[in-house]
Design a protein around this motif. Structure first.
Motif: not given
Length: 756
Positions: A54-64, A178-185
């Motif tokens: 889910e996009r919201s989950d990816l954004t939360s993980l990327g934010g962390l 790393v953060a952007g790759g996870v955030c954008k899937g």
């Protein structure tokens, strides 16, 4: 990556001080980065396994992950600035941050133009731009800016610092990946960024170990050391113009393509402007502080340039400055020139450390005994000066008081030192310039020293006239022999009471074509001072021996005496000089008498005795001149190897002359009474049993031909002033018996060859 963290932690434990603190920050940043990388790898696996989609989950993980990247970036940036050699001081580190922020804002703006409409260089399908990476992106931009500033300003060699900065910048950029790759899937991009992040930490760990010896030391806050000024002088402005030019070009390009500015672009421009204004404010503050330090240093060096480092008094330059100010103000002042009498003996006998301690105490006594506003100065060596705001009469009383103050004992660890002082005064009234004032004070000082020392003399024009004549005489005396201006006169030594001449004393005279007759009392002391006395003495010796040889060749039974200066007598080659003169002119040694003054006994008696014994061994006779006017004692008279005793005219009085004549006869000496100018004196001398006399009553000093005429007109045969038979036999048999001698000065019986 874990190995890099461990290495940095071990490096921190092995170091101390600021270096340990910097390595701890780097280790903490690397640890935060390692945790972020581990989280990124875990997030990448979750994306691949579709655990998180889910996009919201990816954004939360990327934010962390972005938070972890931000913390790691801040710690790494702090560690970079704390490394030895990176920033000159804490305030310098803040300047570097501000300068880096200028570059970071420009980089941020350019990147914003690159990823927004209408440019969108990364396209719509693979952008890593997302809200959680805004903070780490800003930190990465700031790290890049600080690294660039450190590369520009760090002192050489700066290779390790450059590598640490590059590693820190690469680590923050890779963390954004790393953060952007996870955030954008994008798990592949996140994995590649994690590899780069590990490599960046390896570079940091390797390069940080080589930063132990900075080329320039870190200085504490507010330090005015040369390192701070050197750092300020190395600053340039290209780092500000290039980012501004990049922003301007990007903005023009963006507007030209039809783009618009959103909040991010506007905020970036505003922050850039505020950063530049803040940096200029800091630069202005630095320049003002630097100018203040320069003024303080200038004042400090000016004070040093006008202050004597030993005594703390003003030096010559400081005195001249005070004199010029006084002259400009038109005030009435008196300059005192002071010189310590006998200070050279303190340095020679006690050492320069004791001499310096005495000079320091002299400065303290001067400071404590002057009025407010008076300027005391040390001109060099043992010469001091005081600029006193007073009238000449008042200044003279103050100078007399200083004689007592400075003449008191100086208690030192090696013993008490006693000195006196001579003072010359010159008034500023009717003096055209400072140079003349200094010269007048110096002339008065020289007059005080030449007239007994330990006294005060106020400048008089007559001193100047006499000094000019003295200088002229010294100059003319050096060429007097070559110009044939010198000649000898001969004063008879007669047998009493019939005044028949049996010997003569050779007296030096100077007839200058322009200055006229110059008395020996004037030019002999001058020759002593300027080093001409040895040359004059050699000339007199040869001239006297030449004339004596002529008289002896003509059958006259006569002897000649020559006065000897102490400088001549103590010269190593004087004995050989006498031998050469006797041999060159074929003069029997016993016909030459060398006269030394009783005043010479005040010098080294033992050395004097050795010199006179060496002379007597050549066969010449020694006469002690002016006996009774000097320093010799009965004990010294017994030791001195002399043959003739010449009584000073001051002793030619009743009883005294009889005592001295009997004393001389007791010691086996011939006695000559000097200064006989009256018949009554002649009668006293004859009654006392003195057989020989000399004085104006028996003959004035005359040229050689006049004395020769008197020899020829003598009605009875002349006899040699006692050359006893035993003396003649002694010289003929080369069996000299030791006798005593005495030191000499440039003097004749009328004190013509005396020292100044």
């Amino acid at each position: 990556m874990l190995a890099c963290v461990v290495r940095l932690a071990a490096s921190a434990r092995a170091r101390a001080g600021a270096t340990r603190h910097a390595h701890r920050l780097l280790a903490a940043g690397a640890a935060a980065g390692a945790l972020t990388t581990a989280g990124g790898i875990a997030g990448s696996l979750a994306v691949r396994e579709h655990v998180v989609h889910e996009r919201s989950d990816l954004t939360s993980l990327g934010g962390l992950l972005a938070t972890g990247v931000g913390v790691s970036g801040v710690l790494l940036l702090a560690g970079l600035l704390a490394l030895p050699g990176a920033a000159p001081s804490v305030r310098g580190a803040l300047r570097y941050l501000l300068d880096g922020f200028v570059i970071a804002a420009a980089v941020w703006f350019v990147c914003w133009v690159a990823v927004t409409e209408p440019t969108r260089l990364l396209g719509d399908s693979t952008p890593l731009w997302c809200e959680p990476v805004l903070v780490p992106a800003a930190i990465a931009a700031l790290t890049l800016g600080v690294a660039v500033i450190i590369v520009i300003r760090a002192p050489r060699p700066r290779g390790p610092i450059v590598w640490v900065g590059a590693g820190v910048t690469l680590a923050t950029v890779a963390g954004i990946g790393v953060a952007g790759g996870v955030c954008k899937g994008q798990p592949l991009f996140a994995d590649l960024s994690a590899v780069v992040l590990s490599a960046a930490f390896g570079v940091v760990a390797f390069a940080a170990r080589r930063t132990d010896r900075p080329s320039a030391p870190r200085v504490p806050e507010g330090d005015d050391s040369p390192a701070v000024d050197d750092e300020l002088s190395r600053r340039g402005s290209a780092y500000a113009f290039l980012p501004m030019a990049a922003m301007a070009a990007s903005a023009i390009y963006h507007l030209g393509r039809g783009g618009t500015f959103d909040v991010v672009g506007i905020v970036s421009g505003i922050l850039e402007g505020f950063a530049l204004v803040g940096r200029q404010f800091v630069a202005l503050h630095d320049v003002r502080a630097y100018a203040e330090r320069l003024r303080d240093r200038e004042a400090h060096f000016r004070e040093l340039a006008h202050t004597d480092p030993l005594t703390g008094l003003a030096n010559r330059r400081g005195l001249l400055s005070a004199l010029e100010e006084e002259q400009a103000a038109g005030a009435r002042a008196v300059l005192l020139a002071l010189d310590l009498d006998g200070f050279k003996n303190v340095n020679d006998m006690r050492g320069h450390d004791v001499g310096d301690a005495v000079l320091v105490e002299v400065g303290q006594r001067l400071r404590m005994n002057l009025r407010p506003g008076d300027v005391a100065a040390r001109l060099g060596g043992d010469e001091f000066a005081v600029l006193m705001w007073a009238r000449p009469e008042e200044a003279k009383r103050a100078a007399a008081r200083l004689l007592g103050v400075l003449g008191g004992p100086y208690e030192q660890a090696s013993g008490t030192v006693f000195l006196s002082v001579s003072i010359g005064l010159a008034s500023c009234e009717s003096v055209p310039d400072v140079t003349t004032l200094l010269r007048n004070a110096d002339i008065a000082l020289r007059w005080a020293k030449s007239h007994g020392k330990n006294r005060v003399e106020l400048y008089d024009v007559a001193y100047d006239v006499k000094l000019r004549r003295r200088t002229e005489l010294e100059h003319e005396l050096r060429g007097a022999i070559d110009r044939d201006e010198l000649h000898l006169q001969y004063q008879p030594v007669v047998v009493l009471p019939d005044v028949r001449p049996v010997g003569a004393e050779a007296l030096l005279r100077w007839q200058h074509p322009r200055l006229g007759k110059v008395g020996p009392d004037e030019f002999i002391p001058l020759a002593e001072e300027c080093g001409m006395i040895n040359r004059l003495g050699a000339w007199v010796l040869h001239q006297a021996c030449h004339q004596l040889s002529r008289w002896l060749a003509e059958g006259h039974d006569v002897w000649v005496s020559v006065n000897v200066s102490p400088r001549e007598l103590h010269a190593s080659g004087y004995v050989d000089q006498v031998k050469d003169a006797l041999r060159a002119h074929h003069v029997p040694a016993q016909r030459l008498v060398l006269e030394v003054t009783e005043h010479a006994v005040s010098t080294d008696v033992e050395e004097l005795i050795r010199r006179l014994r060496d002379l007597r061994e050549t066969g010449v006779r020694i006469a002690l001149d002016d006996f009774g006017a000097g320093y010799s004692s009965l004990g010294q008279l017994r030791r001195l190897p002399v043959d003739i005793l010449k009584i000073d005219h001051s002793l030619v009085v009743r009883q005294m002359v009889r005592v001295v004549v009997e004393l001389g006869h007791q010691f086996g000496l011939e006695v000559i009474a000097e200064g006989i100018g009256e018949q009554e004196q002649m009668a006293m001398v004859v009654e006392a049993g003195c057989k020989l006399g000399q004085g104006y009553l028996s003959g004035w000093p005359v040229p050689a031909e006049h004395f020769e005429a008197r020899l020829e007109s003598a009605t009875s045969p002349a006899r040699v002033v006692p050359v006893p038979q035993q003396e003649t036999d002694r010289h003929q048999n080369a069996g000299p018996t030791p006798r005593r001698a005495h030191n000499v000065r440039a003097v004749d019986s009328s004190r013509e060859m005396r020292q100044a």
